[in-house]
Write an enzyme that holds these catalytic residues in place. Structure first.
Site, PDB file in Angstrom:
ATOM      1  N   SER A 158      46.812  38.072  33.678  1.00  0.00           N
ATOM      2  CA  SER A 158      47.800  38.731  32.844  1.00  0.00           C
ATOM      3  C   SER A 158      49.228  38.654  33.338  1.00  0.00           C
ATOM      4  O   SER A 158      49.496  38.694  34.395  1.00  0.00           O
ATOM      5  CB  SER A 158      47.629  40.451  32.615  1.00  0.00           C
ATOM      6  N   ASP A 162      35.720  45.183  51.357  1.00  0.00           N
ATOM      7  CA  ASP A 162      35.581  44.348  52.675  1.00  0.00           C
ATOM      8  C   ASP A 162      34.089  44.040  52.546  1.00  0.00           C
ATOM      9  O   ASP A 162      33.234  44.939  52.045  1.00  0.00           O
ATOM     10  CB  ASP A 162      36.165  45.274  53.868  1.00  0.00           C
ATOM     11  N   GLU A 174      35.605  37.068  51.340  1.00  0.00           N
ATOM     12  CA  GLU A 174      35.628  36.876  52.705  1.00  0.00           C
ATOM     13  C   GLU A 174      34.532  36.239  53.417  1.00  0.00           C
ATOM     14  O   GLU A 174      34.639  35.460  54.512  1.00  0.00           O
ATOM     15  CB  GLU A 174      35.627  38.365  53.331  1.00  0.00           C
TER      16      GLU A 174
END
EC number: 3.5.1.11
Length: 802
Positions: free
Chosen positions: A266, A341, A177
């Site tokens: 993966s 966040d 972010e």
């Protein structure tokens, strides 16, 4: 590629040759039987689970103690005590974002009795071997301990949880972010608010309905790209992003030198009875955690009354992630869901240790950490650091000038031990309902896969996902003043999942789980051009499939030039329209259509077989630069990881295929750009190498398992043999769930036993799967006792009462 005979030959070889061996190490005493097969894999037979898990810890420590010690110290933040000040920065970040022993113990104490007790027994097993090694260090401590002059410590349950955290938790402790906010702020400065937001919405879209998904659904969600709700952030975000980004680079570098897994990706596939050629459910695993020696995966067989399981898990984990029990096979891939966040905290101008939250100034939690650091002269010194935490989590950046701090809010913080417990419960499950219950308790972002003896398959996008305030944009940091807090978590039943899908299969390569699901700051991972299409194409091109078919699909995906899937047809189409103007274009079309899109070296001459692959590689790089370099200028460097990401190049595809975008990136005809790149690359190759594609062939890229030791020092332990580079799982499991139980084949390179004797001697099983891996050969997946004993080379017993 002749896969089927390779598989058959190696499995036949393995079953025939060991049968008449004498077990020189066999011990008739009671205890846990340790049956080592001819690849060194331990198969443990115990009378109860407590003894089983203690033996599990013991054999893992015997095979990989130094690796375990590195993982433990990596999370604990005590690496610099052994390797010096170069690793202090990594230790500091581990302590800043991590937990005290007291906090971890509290997590463990909250677990159900059985997983809590068995984690403790697993730790006791590691300590059992540590005790033995300390009594006989010359024979039982690996070379690294002698070379770096330190001793292992006894283990507790806390250490086991730490090892789990050092690999699994790292994946989700992300700060993207901040980078997104940095890009947006710099674009705004250069282009203004209106234009920059259009550019940002194209670079980091919210939801691309064209992205391939693991759950096939009808209809398309509305394309979300508007950034009208973008929250206003401090100008300090650029400085914070650059600082945190540099810290992360250092953390990654030092972690890789220590052999800690950071590249967690993966792929996986499950096939139900309707799509399976045999009518049995099939499962494929391909965890991608890097290629080192010893490897990150540890293979084991666990057997106790009422419980049998065989497979692999990350080193130090007291459970199997890729394998099968009596009832079903399971696997996992990284989910990349949005569980983290960054919050922008407003600091008090009079006291920067206070932050504004819900109208009041709050004191940050403050703690002092002491580090013991080894100096160049071998003497140790103490370094002290102060760390802060807000209601949202650890403070990762403070700007005293602008009175702003950034803290990291993680949805699963404090539940890591619960997730370990959930995985153990998944191992013990006997049916889909019990597996689903375990999945509901797992709090980190993964994809879980299930395939059982009845032919049923199931897929779950597991994790604890926040319900965010709809007034903020989750692609950039959230104001931390209290108005925009999370409103809870999405119920597990609303997470993407499917049982027995209509198409008969589920495939995943860290792609989008379902059409409506978004992943915030990493949304550009999930676009129209995505690598999972290799598996989708392979499945759709076949009717009913076998394990050998899935292996061929995996082979194709491992060597594919991923850009060829969408961009090669566009190139051929434009060349076809212009072929009358230049005879070379007809030749290029012919070679491109002949090419299987793979960068492989089947004749083993050290060059990629297809010369046209060199043309396509250079054409793609040239085209990408033309699309973005001039338009972005100085920003090209910080956005290239988005526009040319290893998962896909969706924005480039939308531009070149004339799809709608928010910002007009291309101001000339797209076909003109394609032809300019074609002409430039063709002229270059013909001038430098020759007129025909056969002359353009380029040397293969290679990789090694453990070119350097765990701390970045070259070694000669037999794993420096270069093999062709593959975009492949660090191990592969192929399992068919027959009515009698699981069967199949697997490979776990470079080898099972990472122990290196004091004199540098390595085990026969240090890298005995390396060449097999390079040649796409496999060993049999051993599950039933009869087959295990046929393949045994040593049988011993551990007396757990001592």
């Amino acid at each position: 590629m002749k896969m089927k005979w390779l598989i058959s030959v190696i499995i036949l070889f393995v079953f025939i040759f060991p049968q008449n061996l004498v077990f020189a190490g066999e011990d008739k005493n009671e205890g846990v039987k340790v049956v080592r097969d001819n690849f060194g894999v331990p198969h443990l037979y115990a009378k109860n689970k407590k003894d089983l898990y203690e033996a599990y810890g013991y054999v893992m420590a015997k095979d990989r103690l130094f690796q375990l010690e590195m993982f433990r110290r990596g999370n604990e933040g005590t690496v610099s005590e052994i390797f010096g000040e170069d690793y202090l920065s990594k230790d500091e970040q581990s302590r800043r974002d991590g937990y005290s022993n007291k906090e971890i113990k509290k997590m463990i104490d909250g677990l159900d009795r059985q997983p809590r007790e068995l984690i403790a027994k697993f730790a006791e097993g590691i300590s059992r071997y540590v005790n033995e090694a300390l009594k006989d260090p010359d024979d039982k401590l690996s070379k690294e301990f002698h070379e770096y002059q330190f001793l292992p410590q006894k283990w507790t349950s806390t250490d086991v949880v730490r090892v789990y955290m050092v690999s699994m938790t790292y994946l989700w402790i992300i700060t993207r972010e901040l980078k997104n906010a940095e890009i947006l702020a710099k674009l705004e400065h250069e282009y203004g608010t209106e234009v920059s937001r259009k550019m940002f919405d194209d670079l980091v879209w919210k939801n691309d309905p064209s992205a391939p998904t693991s759950i096939v659904s009808e209809g398309k969600p509305k394309r979300e790209s508007s950034s009208q709700s973008l929250q206003k952030l401090s100008s300090a975000v650029i400085k914070a992003s650059e600082k945190v980004g540099k810290e992360r680079e250092n953390f990654v570098q030092s972690s890789e030198e220590l052999g800690l897994p950071l590249k967690i990706g993966s792929n996986a596939a499950i096939v139900g009875s309707e799509k399976s050629a045999t009518g049995n459910a099939l499962l494929f695993s391909g965890p991608q955690v890097g290629f080192v020696a010893p490897g990150f995966l540890y293979e084991v067989g666990l057997h106790a009354p009422g419980f049998d399981m065989e497979g692999s898990g990350f080193i130090g984990y007291p459970f199997i992630m890729f394998g099968a029990n009596n009832h079903f096979a399971l696997s996992a891939t990284a989910g990349y869901g949005n569980v983290t966040d960054i919050f922008e905290e407003k600091l008090n101008t009079k006291n920067s240790s206070q932050y504004l939250y819900k109208g009041k100034w709050r004191d940050m939690e403050k703690r002092k950490e002491s580090f013991t650091v080894k100096g160049d002269n071998g003497e140790k010194k103490t370094v002290e650091k102060i760390y802060y935490r807000t209601v949202h989590g650890p403070v990762i950046s403070r700007d005293e000038t602008n009175k702003v701090a950034y803290s990291k809010y993680v949805s699963f913080r404090g539940t890591e031990a619960q997730s370990m417990s959930a995985y153990m419960k998944a191992n013990w499950a006997k049916n889909l309902k019990e597996f689903e219950n375990a999945a509901s308790e797992y709090t980190m972002s993964l994809n879980w896969y299930y395939a059982d003896k009845k032919g049923d398959i199931a897929y779950y996008h597991v994790g604890r996902y926040p319900v965010r305030n709809n007034k903020i944009d989750e692609r950039i940091p959230t104001p931390g003043t209290g108005e925009y807090e999370w409103k809870g978590f999405i119920p597990f039943k609303e997470n993407p999942h499917v049982i027995n899908p209509k198409n008969g299969y589920v495939v995943n390569w860290n792609n989008k789980p379902s059409k409506e699901w978004v992943n915030g700051e990493y949304s550009y991972y999930w676009g129209e051009d995505n690598r999972v299409q290799q598996y989708i194409n392979g499945m759709e091109a076949r009717g009913k499939v076998t394990l050998e078919d899935i292996n061929e699909i995996n082979y194709t995906a491992s060597f594919a030039q991923l850009r060829a899937n969408l961009f090669k047809p566009l190139l051929i189409d434009v060349l076809d329209k212009n072929k009358s103007t230049n005879g070379n274009y007809t030749y290029l079309i012919e070679k491109l259509e002949e090419w299987n899109n793979l960068k492989e070296d089947e004749n083993k001459d050290g060059y990629y077989d297809a010369g046209i692959a060199a043309f396509f590689d250079e054409w793609w790089n040239n085209l990408h630069d033309k699309l973005f370099m001039d338009e972005l200028g100085d920003f090209y460097g910080i956005t290239k990881e988005i526009t040319d990401h290893r998962y896909g190049a969706s924005l480039a595809y939308k531009n070149i295929s004339k799809e709608s975008t928010n910002y007009k990136w291309v101001n000339v005809d797209q076909e003109k750009i394609i032809m300019e790149s074609t002409n430039e690359v063709l002229a270059k190759l013909q001038s430098e190498k020759g007129l025909k594609a056969e002359k353009w062939r380029m040397p293969i890229k290679t990789m090694t398992f453990g070119e350097k030791s765990l701390i970045g020092i070259p070694h000669g332990y037999g794993s420096m043999t270069p093999i062709i580079e593959m975009n492949r799982g660090s191990e592969n499991h192929y399992i068919e769930m027959t009515p009698k139980g699981p069967s199949g084949f697997n490979i776990t390179p470079p080898g099972q036993i990472g122990f290196v004797k004091k004199d540098g001697t390595i085990s026969d099983h240090y890298d005995d799967q390396l060449v097999m891996f390079a040649e796409w050969k496999f060993k049999p997946y051993l599950f039933n006792k009869k087959d295990i004993y046929k393949a045994a080379t040593n049988v011993s017993a551990l007396n757990m009462s001592k």
